[in-house]
Every structure is written in C-alpha cells, then in structure tokens.
Design a protein around this motif. Sequence first.
Motif, PDB file in Angstrom:
ATOM      1  N   GLU A  74       0.844  -1.203   0.000  1.00  0.00           N
ATOM      2  CA  GLU A  74       0.000   0.000   0.000  1.00  0.00           C
ATOM      3  C   GLU A  74       0.881   1.256   0.000  1.00  0.00           C
ATOM      4  O   GLU A  74       0.666   2.187  -0.785  1.00  0.00           O
ATOM      5  CB  GLU A  74      -0.909  -0.022   1.238  1.00  0.00           C
ATOM      6  N   ASN A 305      -6.392  -2.466  14.973  1.00  0.00           N
ATOM      7  CA  ASN A 305      -6.408  -2.760  13.550  1.00  0.00           C
ATOM      8  C   ASN A 305      -5.416  -3.890  13.264  1.00  0.00           C
ATOM      9  O   ASN A 305      -4.368  -3.679  12.654  1.00  0.00           O
ATOM     10  CB  ASN A 305      -6.006  -1.481  12.798  1.00  0.00           C
ATOM     11  N   ILE A 309      -4.792  -3.010   7.972  1.00  0.00           N
ATOM     12  CA  ILE A 309      -5.500  -2.436   6.821  1.00  0.00           C
ATOM     13  C   ILE A 309      -6.822  -1.863   7.320  1.00  0.00           C
ATOM     14  O   ILE A 309      -7.582  -2.554   8.012  1.00  0.00           O
ATOM     15  CB  ILE A 309      -5.776  -3.506   5.744  1.00  0.00           C
ATOM     16  N   THR A 310      -7.057  -0.597   7.014  1.00  0.00           N
ATOM     17  CA  THR A 310      -8.319   0.008   7.431  1.00  0.00           C
ATOM     18  C   THR A 310      -9.315  -0.080   6.284  1.00  0.00           C
ATOM     19  O   THR A 310      -9.168   0.587   5.261  1.00  0.00           O
ATOM     20  CB  THR A 310      -8.101   1.488   7.824  1.00  0.00           C
ATOM     21  N   ASP A 311     -10.303  -0.942   6.443  1.00  0.00           N
ATOM     22  CA  ASP A 311     -11.335  -1.085   5.411  1.00  0.00           C
ATOM     23  C   ASP A 311     -12.296   0.093   5.490  1.00  0.00           C
ATOM     24  O   ASP A 311     -12.419   0.737   6.539  1.00  0.00           O
ATOM     25  CB  ASP A 311     -12.096  -2.402   5.621  1.00  0.00           C
ATOM     26  N   PRO A 312     -12.988   0.378   4.361  1.00  0.00           N
ATOM     27  CA  PRO A 312     -13.949   1.493   4.383  1.00  0.00           C
ATOM     28  C   PRO A 312     -14.971   1.297   5.501  1.00  0.00           C
ATOM     29  O   PRO A 312     -15.539   0.212   5.640  1.00  0.00           O
ATOM     30  CB  PRO A 312     -14.615   1.397   3.000  1.00  0.00           C
ATOM     31  N   GLU A 314     -14.424   1.085   8.601  1.00  0.00           N
ATOM     32  CA  GLU A 314     -13.870   0.441   9.797  1.00  0.00           C
ATOM     33  C   GLU A 314     -13.478   1.496  10.827  1.00  0.00           C
ATOM     34  O   GLU A 314     -12.880   2.517  10.491  1.00  0.00           O
ATOM     35  CB  GLU A 314     -12.655  -0.391   9.408  1.00  0.00           C
TER      36      GLU A 314
END
Lengths: 622, 341
Positions: A74, A305, A309-312, A314
């Motif tokens: 990322e 977390n 990874i921060t999901d939409p 979250e």
Amino acid sequence: MSGFPTPNPYGSNRKRRSPVGAVVIAVIVIAALVQTCAKDDSGSGSSGNANEGLADVPNGCTAVDAASSPEKVELLTKLAATFNRSAAAKEGGCTVIRVQKKSSGVATAALAAGWKDPAVDGPQPTIWSPAASSWGAVLNFRLEKDGQPAMAPADAKPFMLTPLVLAMPKPMAEALGYPATPIGFADLIALSQDPDGWASKGHPEWGKFKLGKTNPNFSTSALSATIAQYYAATGKQSGLSLEDLNDPKVEEFSRAVESSVVHYGDITLTFLNNWFKNDARGTALTYVSAVAVEEKSVIDYNRGNPDGITDPGERPRPPKVPLVAVYPKEGTLFSDNPFFVLEAPWVTDAQKKGARAFERFVQEPANQRQVLEFGFRPGNPAVPVSAPIVAANGVNPTEPQTELQVPSPPVLAGVIDKWAEHRKSARVLLVIDVSGSMGEEGAAGATKLDLAKEAAVGALGQFKDDDEVGLRVFSTGIGPDTHSDYVDLVPIGTIGVNGETLRAKIRSLIPTNGTPLYTVARDSHAEMRKSYDPSRINAVLLLTDGRNEDERNKDLDATLAALGEGNEGQATSPVRLFPIAYGSGADLGVLEQMADATSAKAYDASNPATIKDVFTNVVSNF
Amino acid sequence: MVTRVLAVLAAVAMVVGAIVVRANLDNNGAGGTTSPTTLRIVCATELAAVCEALDGQVGTTVEDASTTAARLTTVGDGQEPPLDGWLVTAPWPEIVDGARSRAGSEPFLDVGDVLARSPVVLAVNTTRSKVLAARCNAEVGWKCVGDAAGVAWQDLPNGRPEWGPVKVGHPPATTAGGLTIAGAAAVGYFDGSTDLSATELADRGFQNWLRRLESGPQIPGSPLLTMLSRPSAFDVVGALEAEAGPAIATASATKPVLLYPSPVATADVVLATSDGGAGRRVAELLAGTAARRALAAAGWRVDGVPPAAGIRTSVKLPTTSNLPEPDVLDALRSAVEQAGR
C-alpha cells in the motif's frame, strides 16, 4: 548486458541541418524510439494478461515493475504514484513504476525459476522488495545451485525496518517480570515445557503456555522465529550450522517447542485477527500466550487494527487486553525490506536507471517519514524513530540491544527442512462438496470439481508422513440412512499409509446433488472433537461451492453455536474449521462466520483458477 | 505527373538526408576520440557522486572496484580498454597492472595525482565504547577491536549480557573503501608497520585474528548506514570518513563515537587512464570545479574545497596512505575472503 556505457544514439551535439535532413532524422528518431519502447515493454513483461490494475505506461516511457511483499504494498504503491508524477521520474527519460503484491517466499520461487510465466506471476520485476534480505540470499543460493548467476545484489538498501518480537498479552508478560526483567526465547520455551504451565507463575486460570507460530515457508516472521528457536536450542547467537541442526539434542529441543504450538497460521495476520476476535469474546488470555510477530504488528493490534489495513467504514477499537512487544534477550532478527534492483536477464539498462531513481526517491526523508505511519522504522538513519513506535503502543524504540546472525543460505534452507520434520503433526478431515454445481465449468475444459481434485491431490504433498488425514464428501442424499448427507471415503489415518488411497479416491470424485452445508460442517466438527488428539493439530478443511440447500437444517445460529463449543480460547479440545469458498456461488459470508466460531479462517477461491494456491495456503495452517 | 515528380524529389531528399546523417554519425563516432560525448568514465562505488555530477557530459558507469579490476585484467594486449578513465582509490590500478604482468600482459594504466583523500575511521556504539576502551587500555585500535570481535560483552568489565557478542563490520575488501580498511586493519595488527609481505599474512596468529574480525554479521548494504538505522546490528564499524562523517552528522539516532585509529591510513582517490588523448580530457574534466565539488560534497577531503559537514579537518592526514604495497594488499584481499567463509 555490458556494464559499460554505449554512446547515446540520440546525442546532444545537434547541428544545423537542411529541412529535408531534419525530416529524415525525425523519422529515424521516432522509429528508434518506438523500437526502444517496444523493447522496454517486453523487457518489463508488461504484455501479459496479469497486468490488471497496473498503471498504464505512456508511449516513450519505461515500465519498471516492482514486486513487493504484502505489508508494504500500500505504501509503495502510494509512493510510486507520487514518483510517477514527479520530475525525478522524467530525468533522462521517463519512468513509470508499477507495484505488484508478491509474498516473499512466492517471489523467491518465481525468480529462482526465471519468472517464466508473467501471465500467472505478473510482470517480470526490475525491483524486488521482499520482507527481509535473507530471501535474497536464499534466491542467490538456489540460482547458484542451478548454475545461474546471482540476481539479488549485495548492496541493497533497506527501505524500512521492523524487528521480530514476541507479542504477549501485557498481563502475561508482567507475570514473567516485564518490563524490568529481560525475557528470552529460552524462558518462554522452558515455560511451554512446564507441565504446570501458567500455574507456575501464579496464574492457573491461564492454563498451559500456548505458543503461536506461522509457517516459515510463507511467513518471514515465522522463518525468523524458527531461526531464533534453533539458536535458543544451541545457546549460540551466531554461526548456526547444519551440524547444529542435525544435533540430536537440538532436534529434541525443537520437537518439544513445536509440541507446545497451539496451531500454525499461514501468516501472522491470521493469528492476530483471531486473537483480536478472542479478545472481544474475553478469551484472549486462553487463546494463545505468545506469538512471534513483527514489531509493527503489535502497534497495529493495539491500535485496534490487527491486520494493519483500514477497510472502508472500519473504526479501529483498541483491544481490552493490549499486547506488548518482548524483545528477546538473546537477540532477534530484523525484517529489513531491502530494495533489490535485480540483475535479471529481462532487466534493461533503462529499467535499472529508472529503478535507481525510484530508490533514491523512497530514501528521501519526506518519504521515509511515511513508513512511520505504517508502524515501521525508517531505513534512512536521518529520519528519527518516533510515534507510533512509542511505549504507549506496547513497543520500545530503544530495543533490541543485539541481533542474532542470519545463517548462511544452506543453513536457512536446512532450517525450513527441519521445521517440516519437527513441526507438530496434524489430524485433518478433508470435507469436499460434490454437489451438482461442482460439475459446472471452472476453467476451459475443466469442471470446478476437476480443478478442486487436482488442487487437493497436490496439497496432500504438503503433509508429512505421520500427519493423519481422512476424506469425506457431501451432497444431499449421498450417504447411508444414519447420515444421508455425507459419506466417508477414507477414514482418518496417516498419510504414510493412506496417501495413495486418498489420491485415488479424490481423483474418482463425481458431482451429484444439493449442498447440506450446515449439517456436514456441524457433524464433521463434532466428530473431530470427539476423537480429539491432544498431541496433534486437529482441524476440518471444508471445500464448498454453494450455499446451504438443506431444507431439513436451515438453522445457522445453532450451527455456529455448535462450532463455537470447540473454540480455541474456550475448549480443552479445540478443533478448527477452515472453509474454502469455491466459485462465485459459494456463501463466503456464512463460511467466514463458521471459521470465526472456531478461531480459524475462511479462504476465498471465488475464482476457481486460484484453488491450487488457496489449497496450499490452507494446508500451511497444519 | 506532379505526384511522380514529388515522389522522386522526396526520394532524392531522403537519400541526401541519409548521407548527411551518416556523415554526421561517422564524424562523431570515428575512433571515439574527437567528441567529448564518447568519453567513458568508470567510478568506484564510493565515488559514485562524481560520476553522477558528470553524467550527461560523458558516459558513466558505477561499480565496485574489483569488478572493474577483473575487466581490465583480462583485456588483451593491443585491444581497446573498455574505459577512458577509472576513478578509484590507490592502489587498485597498480593491482590491475600487477595482475596483468603476472598473466604475461602489458601493464597499461597511467595513474595521475591524488585528487582527494579520506582517512579510515572506526565508528563505535557510544554506550559500549567505554567498555571497549577499558579493554583496549584507552586506545581503541584495529588490533584490540579484532581481539574483541565475537567475545560476549558480558565477559568484558562493565559489559552487559543483553548486548550479545561484540559485532564488528566493515565493507567487503572487493570495494575500494573495503580494501583500504582491510589494509589499515592489517597494519594496525602489525603494530603500525606498512612493510608487510605474504609471509606476515600467512602468520597463524594473524589469520586467527582476521577470522575473528570477519566473524561479524553479513548484512547486505553499508555496515555504517546499517549501524545508524539499527544500532543492534553492529557495535563497531570500520569505514571511510567520507561516508561516516556526513552520515553521522545527519543521523537522528544516538550517534556512534568516531575514532581515527593509529596510524591514520587513507584512501587516496586517483584517476587511471589508458589512452593519452582521451585520458587527458578525462583528467581535465576531473580537475574541474564540478568534479572537485562533487568529491568534497560526498565527504572526501579535496585541497582548496570546503569539506562536507562531519569531516573533522582537525585530524591531520599523513603524507602517505600508510597502507601496505599493492601486491600485499591484493594478497590481503584473498586472505580476507578466505577468513570470511
């Protein structure tokens, strides 16, 4: 490819020429440029169909492909996008960096084999950034064995750093004297062998000491942890040798350590996600006592977390029981994320030049500061280690005090081989869906069942001889009257004895009726719990391409409750259920709930072509 | 009709154009001796900044000194060498010519004056430097560092068990800087004598000492930069001041102590050329302001150019490099390689 420069065919010493001459020259130059670009494109392997999602390369630009280990893909993608727009990318030409995700072990294997299939593996990389430079040593070793020149240069710079630590729930670490008393691998291994377990430290309620480990064939932290384990067995801090690995005392020590493993994970994120879910259920302290992970994973976990990874949508929520990073007193190993500009036959001079420009770009202090946001330490010493690498996140920026020496490549290979011998044995029931929909096409000329059979037979090779494996198939009305939805084709037995029968039976499978998913999941799990073997890792691997189609059993809640009784954090005889959601019709959401209920993980093979890799990943949990 | 005439004219124009282009290319390319764009300079890795400064004016290549040396050693008599100028530290050109002589080929490199210099330094972990100094009777030098390499810190007075063994690092002897550092270490072991021979290198005591020195971590990349970004990796690193001085000056973490072991040895930058005309033009380029400034900015000491941050000019340099003779250094390179296996 010569290391010496050749004269530039489009030299800068322009002279006044006639208009006709100028036109001719323009034609020649354009033709030459087109030729150059075609060479660069083919050199980057960008013509394959595995380039979906990769940036377009404008005419006249050179594609420079980078294969990155997952934890930094990322960040590298973000930096590549900034670089591609910058003046640095235009110096002496035009460079477009394209980043693809490739786990270190998989990339090592692909490079050792010459990265022959860009359609499957993605474009041939110019830059390779595995998690640790030891992968480069392993690659060069494999190439040397095959009589090939080295590809990974010895002067690679680290992009970012993170040390291997032992992640422990804070109360457990404190029970061992943290933070005042240094704790080492040897201390934890001794505790794991203590029959009184945590009772010896005044906490009988925590049960036995449980170690969590991942698979060193896939996970860099697992490889580092396994190296550290062998060092602990020898009492050395450097110079681990093949003789050491073959020492009977070291082998005995290693087997004892592996016996305390609660279960393996394919990657540490699987472990941390499960730990986090157990924390929510209040069972974090009984799920596992310590797991070897990278420092950055402790930061991610404590931020709420665990997979980083921060999901939409979250909203990270800190755990009830935080983890702390124990920096082993014997020393540890670093994941140094080197930036290899490969000496590979497909890499052109223009690509090398572009790669070097990108390397300089990512080393700039402003860009290096970004690695901190992801919980890594900067590779450029001019950038200070700062937040989030702070005590409040359970880590200590002044640690570690010393390091263990990375063994030579032959010893690294020996460590992986020995682990395969010494790891805790498995007891697994393969449960395969043979419902009618498995007869649908999965790839050109092959049904989904054909592909699954091939993958399952291939995965059997990952088991060792004394692993126990059985085979059950399910579809409505397939079994005897007592349980009409499934039939046992091969009873559980050792691979050494059952291997050939399993292969033959799997190859003979044919598609039949509907999908009684809940019943077969519940019954298979219950039977494995009933015959639980504490000396082994007990699990069910369930492959299905459909949804529950059983009118007699539609009660998902009851199914989940039954599965939850065997949860790792709650039960004394935990059995994990690993479902594979196979094909686009599979009910991934339900399968994930089933996996969560047993502290396992559901795998997504919605694209049937991926089933082989998915099978490999699932079996690496055993 | 008009179309045909235009077509003929166009064809004639293309032929004329092609002749003009060909003539131009011939003028520029004949023998590579008339245009500055054909000059080819190879810089040792430690001198990459100079090649970067000259890139565009000449063709440049950056590679380890041993790589260039291997190419030059095998160039046949009468064959054109693959470069016009080699920017490297002494005595690599002499090592190449020595190897050529031994192989029955003609020596062919002319070595110019010293362009820049940099002393060999030891960077030592600040916290642990006092413990090491006590072990070394206050003067931390190569002999003492080699003796301590691999010894558990807890076995030294006031050393701590969590520090592990004494870990020493330096660049490989296949590089320009690495060979200079290896030479300085050997001279340090033999009490400052530069009058060494293969006999001394074969001494069992020296070989055991060298093995200890080489027993440190093998980590890709620069040991000095590794030490700065992860202090747990190395306790002591041998480096050139050109790298260590500026890097330590800009480092954000706890800075290591920088020591100049006695006798101070230096890496001396020279230009080796193989062709009179092209060589002279390369020499003129390197004597120019851009090259001299690039050298100084990269941490090298250049007469008349202000030094980079972190260069301790109060430490005066000896008149000679204080290194063994070229053939001995070449033999030392092999000895270091053997010891590191």
